[in-house]
Design a protein around this motif. Structure first.
Motif, mmCIF file in Angstrom:
data_model
loop_
_atom_site.group_PDB
_atom_site.id
_atom_site.type_symbol
_atom_site.label_atom_id
_atom_site.label_comp_id
_atom_site.label_asym_id
_atom_site.label_seq_id
_atom_site.Cartn_x
_atom_site.Cartn_y
_atom_site.Cartn_z
ATOM 1 N N MET A 236 43.272 56.206 36.017
ATOM 2 C CA MET A 236 43.727 55.085 36.830
ATOM 3 C C MET A 236 42.551 54.324 37.449
ATOM 4 O O MET A 236 42.668 53.143 37.721
ATOM 5 C CB MET A 236 44.673 55.574 37.927
ATOM 6 C CG MET A 236 46.045 56.022 37.448
ATOM 7 S SD MET A 236 46.932 54.835 36.432
ATOM 8 C CE MET A 236 47.229 53.528 37.553
ATOM 9 N N GLY A 237 41.437 55.011 37.664
ATOM 10 C CA GLY A 237 40.253 54.322 38.182
ATOM 11 C C GLY A 237 39.747 53.287 37.197
ATOM 12 O O GLY A 237 39.315 52.193 37.584
ATOM 13 N N ALA B 269 41.592 45.895 35.148
ATOM 14 C CA ALA B 269 42.614 44.922 35.555
ATOM 15 C C ALA B 269 41.984 43.625 36.054
ATOM 16 O O ALA B 269 42.621 42.571 36.038
ATOM 17 C CB ALA B 269 43.518 45.521 36.632
ATOM 18 N N SER B 270 40.728 43.692 36.455
ATOM 19 C CA SER B 270 40.068 42.480 36.950
ATOM 20 C C SER B 270 39.800 41.471 35.833
ATOM 21 O O SER B 270 39.585 40.293 36.106
ATOM 22 C CB SER B 270 38.764 42.835 37.654
ATOM 23 O OG SER B 270 37.832 43.345 36.748
ATOM 24 N N GLY C 28 44.969 41.644 39.908
ATOM 25 C CA GLY C 28 45.104 42.782 39.002
ATOM 26 C C GLY C 28 44.673 44.091 39.643
ATOM 27 O O GLY C 28 45.466 45.037 39.735
ATOM 28 N N PRO C 29 43.412 44.173 40.112
ATOM 29 C CA PRO C 29 42.986 45.408 40.775
ATOM 30 C C PRO C 29 43.771 45.697 42.051
ATOM 31 O O PRO C 29 44.030 46.856 42.375
ATOM 32 C CB PRO C 29 41.518 45.162 41.110
ATOM 33 C CG PRO C 29 41.089 44.053 40.258
ATOM 34 C CD PRO C 29 42.298 43.243 39.948
ATOM 35 N N LEU C 30 44.164 44.640 42.766
ATOM 36 C CA LEU C 30 44.910 44.832 44.005
ATOM 37 C C LEU C 30 46.244 45.516 43.746
ATOM 38 O O LEU C 30 46.638 46.441 44.464
ATOM 39 C CB LEU C 30 45.125 43.486 44.704
ATOM 40 C CG LEU C 30 45.892 43.520 46.027
ATOM 41 C CD1 LEU C 30 45.100 44.305 47.071
ATOM 42 C CD2 LEU C 30 46.162 42.106 46.513
ATOM 43 N N ILE C 31 46.934 45.106 42.695
ATOM 44 C CA ILE C 31 48.235 45.697 42.365
ATOM 45 C C ILE C 31 48.084 47.170 41.998
ATOM 46 O O ILE C 31 48.810 48.026 42.501
ATOM 47 C CB ILE C 31 48.919 44.890 41.238
ATOM 48 C CG1 ILE C 31 49.333 43.524 41.766
ATOM 49 C CG2 ILE C 31 50.118 45.643 40.682
ATOM 50 C CD1 ILE C 31 49.768 42.545 40.696
ATOM 51 N N VAL C 32 47.119 47.468 41.125
ATOM 52 C CA VAL C 32 46.906 48.865 40.717
ATOM 53 C C VAL C 32 46.482 49.702 41.918
ATOM 54 O O VAL C 32 46.971 50.813 42.128
ATOM 55 C CB VAL C 32 45.847 48.956 39.591
ATOM 56 C CG1 VAL C 32 45.549 50.401 39.238
ATOM 57 C CG2 VAL C 32 46.308 48.179 38.366
ATOM 58 N N TRP C 33 45.589 49.164 42.739
ATOM 59 C CA TRP C 33 45.106 49.880 43.919
ATOM 60 C C TRP C 33 46.233 50.161 44.897
ATOM 61 O O TRP C 33 46.369 51.280 45.395
ATOM 62 C CB TRP C 33 43.989 49.073 44.570
ATOM 63 C CG TRP C 33 43.434 49.680 45.819
ATOM 64 C CD1 TRP C 33 42.796 50.880 45.943
ATOM 65 C CD2 TRP C 33 43.464 49.108 47.125
ATOM 66 N NE1 TRP C 33 42.418 51.080 47.241
ATOM 67 C CE2 TRP C 33 42.822 50.008 47.991
ATOM 68 C CE3 TRP C 33 43.962 47.922 47.648
ATOM 69 C CZ2 TRP C 33 42.659 49.764 49.358
ATOM 70 C CZ3 TRP C 33 43.799 47.663 48.993
ATOM 71 C CH2 TRP C 33 43.159 48.581 49.832
ATOM 72 N N LEU D 257 37.577 45.566 44.589
ATOM 73 C CA LEU D 257 38.043 44.413 45.365
ATOM 74 C C LEU D 257 36.924 43.822 46.218
ATOM 75 O O LEU D 257 36.834 42.599 46.359
ATOM 76 C CB LEU D 257 39.237 44.800 46.230
ATOM 77 C CG LEU D 257 40.524 45.025 45.452
ATOM 78 C CD1 LEU D 257 41.592 45.647 46.340
ATOM 79 C CD2 LEU D 257 41.028 43.714 44.864
ATOM 80 N N ASN D 258 36.071 44.676 46.775
ATOM 81 C CA ASN D 258 34.930 44.156 47.527
ATOM 82 C C ASN D 258 34.034 43.302 46.641
ATOM 83 O O ASN D 258 33.568 42.243 47.049
ATOM 84 C CB ASN D 258 34.109 45.307 48.124
ATOM 85 C CG ASN D 258 34.749 45.891 49.354
ATOM 86 O OD1 ASN D 258 35.475 45.220 50.073
ATOM 87 N ND2 ASN D 258 34.487 47.158 49.596
#
Length: 107
Positions: A1-2, A8-9, A22-27, A45-46
């Motif tokens: 998942m990492g 996803a970005s 993309g990363p926000l949803i998975v995170w 995200l950072n």
């Protein structure tokens, strides 16, 4: 998942703001279940939020001329560093992106 968080970005090249969404949803879906996803998500995200800041600065500098070069360098750095982060995540290592502003602090 990492790995999924980092990869996803790349949706940002197809969907507006997809590099953040993309990363926000998975995170958000997996951060409470898997601590590694929480770390990867925060780092990703950072970096993506930092890139948004750098792109705005480059757009302003485009009036001077140097901004166009910086935009190209930002795009290359985005692709290369995201691939490196995904490879590190596949090995179970957390990757901290260089030149990343820490908007989301680690817990």
């Amino acid at each position: 998942m990492g790995v999924a968080v980092h990869l996803a970005s790349f949706s940002g090249y197809l969907i507006p703001f997809g590099s953040i969404l993309g990363p926000l949803i998975v995170w958000l879906m997996k951060r409470d279940e898997i601590a590694f996803v929480d770390t990867c998500g925060r780092n990703c995200l950072n970096f993506k939020l930092s890139l948004v800041v750098y792109v705005f600065i480059s757009l302003i500098l485009a009036f001077v001329g140097i901004g166009f070069i910086l935009l190209g360098l930002i795009a290359i750095a985005d692709i290369v560093l995201t691939i490196i982060a995904a490879m590190k995540a596949s090995e179970g290592e957390s990757y901290r992106y260089p030149l990343s502003i820490q908007f989301l602090k680690a817990r």
